[in-house]
Design an enzyme around this catalytic site. Structure first.
Site, PDB file in Angstrom:
ATOM      1  N   CYS A 173       0.757  -1.135  -0.076  1.00  0.00           N
ATOM      2  CA  CYS A 173       0.066   0.045  -0.052  1.00  0.00           C
ATOM      3  C   CYS A 173       0.959   1.214   0.096  1.00  0.00           C
ATOM      4  O   CYS A 173       1.070   1.724   1.178  1.00  0.00           O
ATOM      5  CB  CYS A 173      -0.761  -0.034   1.294  1.00  0.00           C
ATOM      6  SG  CYS A 173      -1.999   1.656   1.288  1.00  0.00           S
ATOM      7  N   CYS A 178      -0.276   4.197   2.016  1.00  0.00           N
ATOM      8  CA  CYS A 178      -0.140   4.155   3.648  1.00  0.00           C
ATOM      9  C   CYS A 178       1.288   4.173   3.667  1.00  0.00           C
ATOM     10  O   CYS A 178       1.638   4.799   4.932  1.00  0.00           O
ATOM     11  CB  CYS A 178      -0.671   2.648   4.150  1.00  0.00           C
ATOM     12  SG  CYS A 178      -1.940   1.896   3.109  1.00  0.00           S
ATOM     13  N   ASP A 179       2.219   3.712   3.149  1.00  0.00           N
ATOM     14  CA  ASP A 179       3.683   3.623   3.410  1.00  0.00           C
ATOM     15  C   ASP A 179       4.744   4.330   2.706  1.00  0.00           C
ATOM     16  O   ASP A 179       5.691   4.535   3.112  1.00  0.00           O
ATOM     17  CB  ASP A 179       3.942   2.283   3.391  1.00  0.00           C
ATOM     18  CG  ASP A 179       3.080   1.134   4.300  1.00  0.00           C
ATOM     19  OD1 ASP A 179       2.529   1.988   5.362  1.00  0.00           O
ATOM     20  OD2 ASP A 179       2.875   0.200   4.077  1.00  0.00           O
TER      21      ASP A 179
END
Ligand code: NDP
Length: 303
Positions: free
Chosen positions: A131, A134-135
């Protein structure tokens, strides 16, 4: 006793809930510990109709949830554990509690497919991710690779390029599978490079990712590159294993018999959990609407 229990809270489940509650059906949404589905892991969604400037994935999901709640849908933000579809009312267990429903809509979506190579699992969250929205932030000025050749891989690469020093897309085939528009966006980005006919065989590093071992499947040559992050974007696996008695197709997706009906009367299906073909938020929402209408008709017929 609920008229409809909806399992899943992505665009399919939430659209179902909007329709069933507006039809005055008592509705429970078993939303999952992490509610909202795949769009909660996305940034800007530009192809959902009605938002000319695009909308952030989580904002879209929150709006859908609020819309369902406004009409009276009840939510439990817990993971689904078990189902009993052998007799009516159907029984659904989540967080140790059992709920009874006259009908069920399965809208559990699909999860990340991992590579399943040495060094991958233990480094999820330590350099391995699925992701980028997200990261990506954690890979500021780092060297990264994205594995896959579809739209997801292009999207991951584009998001990552906002932070990382370099992004190399490693694809096992000769040509990308992604849509032209996504390919063009990725190719235009000077930070994104491509390696074709290449498979990742091992993820290296003790505690954190330090590199990968590659195999060129045309020449059979192996090589190693030093990198800090691996983003896996090779598709998804439908969340169907947990449903006893529901017929699946050979890829593990729920088999649709007729207009969102499963092999069990009164159990309907919507979204990525049965649709491996389109897998768009808007098609999932459309299937959610269809499943709700079918459930409503079926319940009416039972009376
Ligand atoms: P896809 O199935 O389209 O692509 C998966 C990619 O991963 C393929 O290139 C495939 O390679 C590769 N792959 C599969 N298994 C392995 C493996 N074991 N090892 C290495 N590579 C592997 O999945 P996506 O998640 O990219 O997209 C799914 C759907 O969602 C599509 O319909 C897509 O259009 C849509 N989507 C749309 C977006 C958008 O419009 N913004 C964003 C993201 C997804 P190969 O090509 O060799 O088979």
């Amino acid at each position: 006793m609920y008229d409809v229990i909806i399992i899943g809270s992505g665009p399919a489940g939430l659209t179902s809930a909007i329709y069933t509650t507006r039809a005055s059906l008592k509705t429970l949404v078993v939303a999952g510990g992490k509610w909202g589905g795949q769009l909660m892991l996305t940034t800007l969604v530009e192809n959902y109709p009605g938002f000319p400037e695009g909308i952030q994935g989580p904002d879209l999901m929150l709006a859908m949830r609020k819309q369902a709640e406004r009409f009276g849908a009840e939510f439990i933000d817990e993971n689904f554990e078990e189902s009993d579809f052998t007799k009516l009312p159907f029984r659904i267990t989540a967080a140790g509690k059992t709920f009874e429903g006259k009908s069920v809509i399965i809208a559990t979506g699909a999860d990340t497919r991992w590579l399943d190579v040495p060094g991958e699992k233990e480094k999820i969250g330590r350099g391995v991710s699925s992701c980028a929205p997200c990261d990506a932030f954690f890979f500021k000025n780092k060297k990264t690779i994205v594995i896959g050749g579809g739209d997801s891989a292009m999207e991951e690469a584009i998001v990552l390029a906002n932070f990382a020093e370099s992004v190399t897309v490693v694809h096992r085939s000769e040509a990308l599978r992604a849509s032209q528009i996504m390919q063009d966006k990725a190719r235009k980005n000077p930070k994104i490079k491509f390696i074709f006919n290449t498979e990742v065989k091992k993820i290296l590093g003790d505690d954190h990712v330090t590199g990968v071992e590659l195999l060129n499947n045309k020449t059979n040559e192996t090589s190693k590159i030093d990198i800090d992050g691996v983003f896996v974007a090779i598709g998804h696996i439908p969340n169907t294993k947990i449903f006893k008695g529901i017929e699946l197709d050979k890829k593990g997706y729920v088999r649709v018999h007729d207009h969102t009906r499963t092999n069990i009367e009164g159990v309907f299906v919507a979204g990525d959990v049965h649709d491996s073909h389109y897998r768009q938020a808007v098609t999932a929402a459309g299937f959610g609407c269809a499943a709700a209408l079918e459930a409503e008709r079926w319940l009416r017929d039972q009376e």
